[in-house]
Design a protein around this motif. Structure first.
Motif, short mmCIF file in Angstrom:
data_model
loop_
_atom_site.label_atom_id
_atom_site.label_comp_id
_atom_site.label_asym_id
_atom_site.label_seq_id
_atom_site.Cartn_x
_atom_site.Cartn_y
_atom_site.Cartn_z
N ASP A 27 0.97 -1.26 0.11
CA ASP A 27 0.08 0.08 0.06
C ASP A 27 1.00 1.29 -0.08
OD1 ASP A 27 -1.83 2.40 0.82
OD2 ASP A 27 -3.35 0.46 0.98
N ASP A 28 0.65 2.26 -0.88
CA ASP A 28 1.42 3.52 -0.63
C ASP A 28 1.16 4.37 0.46
OD1 ASP A 28 -1.17 3.87 -2.01
OD2 ASP A 28 -0.54 5.40 -3.09
N TYR A 29 0.15 4.19 1.31
CA TYR A 29 0.03 5.00 2.35
C TYR A 29 0.18 4.18 3.59
CZ TYR A 29 -2.66 7.99 -0.45
OH TYR A 29 -2.95 9.25 -1.55
N ASP A 30 1.21 4.63 4.58
CA ASP A 30 1.77 4.17 5.63
C ASP A 30 0.55 4.06 6.77
OD1 ASP A 30 4.29 4.65 4.64
OD2 ASP A 30 4.81 6.53 5.92
N ILE A 31 -0.39 4.76 6.78
CA ILE A 31 -1.44 4.41 7.62
C ILE A 31 -2.18 3.33 7.38
CG2 ILE A 31 -3.19 5.79 6.50
CD1 ILE A 31 -2.79 5.59 10.42
N ILE A 35 -2.57 -0.06 9.90
CA ILE A 35 -3.99 -0.73 10.35
C ILE A 35 -3.69 -2.17 9.74
CG2 ILE A 35 -6.18 -1.01 9.52
CD1 ILE A 35 -6.17 2.14 8.98
N LEU A 36 -3.24 -2.61 8.83
CA LEU A 36 -3.05 -3.96 8.41
C LEU A 36 -2.20 -4.63 9.45
CD1 LEU A 36 -2.82 -3.94 4.81
CD2 LEU A 36 -5.01 -4.48 6.01
N GLU A 37 -1.00 -4.08 9.89
CA GLU A 37 -0.27 -4.55 10.94
C GLU A 37 -0.86 -4.93 12.21
OE1 GLU A 37 4.39 -3.18 10.20
OE2 GLU A 37 2.80 -1.46 10.63
N ALA A 38 -1.65 -3.85 12.81
CA ALA A 38 -2.31 -4.04 13.91
C ALA A 38 -3.27 -5.13 14.00
CB ALA A 38 -3.19 -2.71 14.18
N ASP A 66 10.22 -16.00 -0.06
CA ASP A 66 9.34 -16.91 -0.17
C ASP A 66 8.12 -16.35 0.45
OD1 ASP A 66 7.97 -19.43 -0.32
OD2 ASP A 66 8.89 -20.34 1.22
N VAL A 67 7.28 -15.70 -0.17
CA VAL A 67 6.05 -14.85 0.31
C VAL A 67 4.63 -15.98 0.18
CG1 VAL A 67 4.26 -13.04 -0.15
CG2 VAL A 67 6.88 -12.94 -0.44
N ASP A 68 4.18 -16.09 1.45
CA ASP A 68 2.98 -17.10 1.67
C ASP A 68 1.72 -16.50 1.44
OD1 ASP A 68 4.50 -19.42 2.64
OD2 ASP A 68 5.38 -17.91 4.16
N LEU A 69 1.69 -14.94 1.37
CA LEU A 69 0.29 -14.13 1.18
C LEU A 69 0.58 -12.99 0.91
CD1 LEU A 69 -2.91 -14.26 1.71
CD2 LEU A 69 -2.55 -13.69 3.87
N ILE A 70 -0.07 -12.25 -0.11
CA ILE A 70 0.10 -10.92 -0.21
C ILE A 70 -1.44 -10.12 -0.11
CG2 ILE A 70 0.40 -9.19 -2.20
CD1 ILE A 70 1.88 -11.37 -3.51
N LEU A 71 -1.30 -8.98 0.71
CA LEU A 71 -2.44 -7.99 0.77
C LEU A 71 -1.98 -7.02 -0.03
CD1 LEU A 71 -2.96 -8.28 4.74
CD2 LEU A 71 -3.71 -9.63 2.82
N LEU A 72 -2.94 -6.74 -1.21
CA LEU A 72 -2.53 -5.74 -2.10
C LEU A 72 -3.48 -4.84 -2.48
CD1 LEU A 72 -0.49 -5.22 -4.74
CD2 LEU A 72 -1.91 -7.07 -5.89
N ASP A 73 -3.16 -3.52 -2.38
CA ASP A 73 -3.90 -2.41 -2.82
C ASP A 73 -4.12 -2.22 -4.06
OD1 ASP A 73 -5.39 -0.08 -2.49
OD2 ASP A 73 -3.51 1.39 -2.33
N LYS A 125 -12.12 -0.96 1.50
CA LYS A 125 -11.60 -0.05 2.72
C LYS A 125 -12.93 0.65 3.06
CE LYS A 125 -7.09 0.49 1.13
NZ LYS A 125 -6.01 1.31 0.62
N PRO A 126 -13.16 0.88 4.12
CA PRO A 126 -12.13 0.46 5.43
C PRO A 126 -12.40 -1.04 5.87
CG PRO A 126 -14.17 1.60 6.03
CD PRO A 126 -14.18 1.70 4.69
N VAL A 127 -11.21 -1.74 5.82
CA VAL A 127 -11.38 -3.07 6.13
C VAL A 127 -11.91 -3.28 7.45
CG1 VAL A 127 -9.84 -4.93 6.02
CG2 VAL A 127 -9.42 -3.46 4.48
N ASP A 128 -12.69 -4.32 7.58
CA ASP A 128 -13.10 -5.22 8.86
C ASP A 128 -12.07 -5.89 9.23
OD1 ASP A 128 -14.62 -7.73 10.29
OD2 ASP A 128 -15.77 -5.74 10.67
#
Length: 144
Positions: A27-31, A35-38, A66-73, A125-128
């Motif tokens: 994602d290009d926005y740090d916020i 949120i995803l990290e939280a 060796d990526v197992d999953l991608i969360l992609l904007d 977004k906003p993601v639950d």
């Protein structure tokens, strides 16, 4: 710029696997990354988080880890998330990496486009957080 952050979260004896799962957040926005990290920090998974702020960096990370999953904007500054997903899913080497596309676009056309290029899931977004974690857990179980 490529940023790699290590996060290990183990709160349960019931893990899917002893392997540390690598999840790429794009994602290009740090916020949005924060949120995803939280949300992911509340999981009971052993995770190593990788982050990218654009599509090109995301492709480089996938090529070197060796990526197992991608969360992609979807909306990225260089190439769209649709194009990143399409490139990864058209490669025999990366086609099995599950991708959850996340976007502010709420129209059905965007969701269908995401699924057509190979996304495994599509969230708006906003993601639950609860829904996200269910989808992450399900896809990582399939991955193992």
């Amino acid at each position: 710029m490529i940023i790699v952050v290590k996060m290990i979260v183990i709160r349960s004896t019931e893990r899917m696997d002893h392997k540390q799962m690598q999840v790429l957040l794009v994602d290009d926005y740090d916020i949005n990354i924060e949120i995803l990290e939280a949300y992911l920090s509340r999981s009971q998974l052993n995770l190593f988080l990788l982050k990218a702020s654009n599509g090109q960096d995301a492709l480089k990370i996938v090529d070197s880890h060796d990526v197992d999953l991608i969360l992609l904007d979807v909306m990225l500054p260089d190439i769209s998330g649709f194009e990143v997903c399409k490139q990864l899913k058209s490669s025999v080497k990366y086609e099995t990496i599950p991708i959850i596309m996340i976007t502010a676009l709420h129209d059905k056309k965007s969701m269908i486009q995401g699924l057509q290029v190979g996304a495994d899931e599509f969230l708006t977004k906003p993601v639950d957080g609860h829904e996200l974690m269910i989808r992450v857990n399900n896809l990582l179980k399939l991955r193992t």
